[in-house]
Design a protein around this motif. Sequence first.
Motif, PDB file in Angstrom:
ATOM      1  N   SER A 172       0.659  -3.569   4.265  1.00 37.04           N
ATOM      2  CA  SER A 172       1.310  -4.061   5.554  1.00 37.04           C
ATOM      3  C   SER A 172       0.043  -3.985   6.961  1.00 37.04           C
ATOM      4  N   THR A 180       7.001  -5.671   4.169  1.00 32.41           N
ATOM      5  CA  THR A 180       6.697  -4.941   3.062  1.00 32.41           C
ATOM      6  C   THR A 180       7.045  -3.508   2.758  1.00 32.41           C
TER       7      THR A 180
ATOM      8  N   GLU B 159       5.773  -8.957  -5.434  1.00 36.54           N
ATOM      9  CA  GLU B 159       5.146  -8.107  -4.318  1.00 36.54           C
ATOM     10  C   GLU B 159       5.199  -6.562  -4.477  1.00 36.54           C
TER      11      GLU B 159
END
Lengths: 201, 201
Positions: A172, A180, B159
């Motif tokens: 992040s 995130t 992610e």
Amino acid sequence: MGEDMGAERSETQTAIMEATYRALCEHGYADLTMQAIADEFSKSKSLIHYHYDTKEELLVAFLDYLLDGFLTKVEETDDSDDPRERLTTLVDILLSGPEKSEEFQIAMLEFRSQVPYVEAYQEAFTANDRRLVTLLADTIAEGIETGAFRDVDPERAAETILVMIDGARSRSVLFGDGDTVAHTREAIDSYVRSHLVAGGE
Amino acid sequence: MGEDMGAERSETQTAIMEATYRALCEHGYADLTMQAIADEFSKSKSLIHYHYDTKEELLVAFLDYLLDGFLTKVEETDDSDDPRERLTTLVDILLSGPEKSEEFQIAMLEFRSQVPYVEAYQEAFTANDRRLVTLLADTIAEGIETGAFRDVDPERAAETILVMIDGARSRSVLFGDGDTVAHTREAIDSYVRSHLVAGGE
């Protein structure tokens, strides 16, 4: 932050820690000097040198101060006897970090990258990390005891959670993706549900 | 490494990239100079300056070279049509990193910490990361198509996996715990089983 939790930290030392925090936000890690810290400190610079011989020594004390700040926050927030709720609280506080300031998080990322080069930093960061692993692992072990969690290896589950927290925080800061941290909070929640909660899978 | 995958990378440029790799291992990121790279390069220093005006430009090219190295490794290793096997291969290669050398990983951690300060680095690291997210997400999307994976958000699952990979790699460099990477490989495997594999939960 700003509260003196360390039994051995005087008012002056706390003020030096607060000045260090501001200097890190202002200058980043690489340009942090004793003078930059003194500029943020309302009293005499010689007082800083009286308490901390070197910048290295001061920064090791600063890491200790950050950990105390985190533990204070945990004590203030955690009013639950339920291990699962307690784990959620710990994760939330760790994910949001010691401070919301982006400048501070950038400075800390650079400071951390110095760990392999400076033995005193390696010791201090490692000791702080062990405290966090233990705190999480103890909560997980408590949950196993009460039957809330399955019979997993508490240390290993704690480590997996910290891997996700560290990854989310550095990504992040590096990529500036605001989602995130929130996404990782959900991923950790999901990990807790499917791997820790008894009968969860 | 060492193979020229980039269409536009000449033999000389590849040799400069290899010299940069060695110089990073030898000096770390902070002490990396054009002279240090020249010392590892068998040809004239002026050739380096001919190809790269600044150290910054050279390091951006180096990040591109690392990504190419990773993609070559993926192509060489990935001989499966099965999306789940392909995902495992990608995770394995990403977790083991571009190079096993500890010195190199330490240097890269410090290099990464400079991202917030240098726009060109931020662009290059972000572009590389987008490539990795896409590569993982495409594999996951393929698995959804074939019915191997459930109908998750491919980008978000990618992610989460990268969060775990980044966390494991930085913790293993910082705390020198050799088990972190192996444990995280198992945690990712477990994530894939319980969250991606159809009927897995």
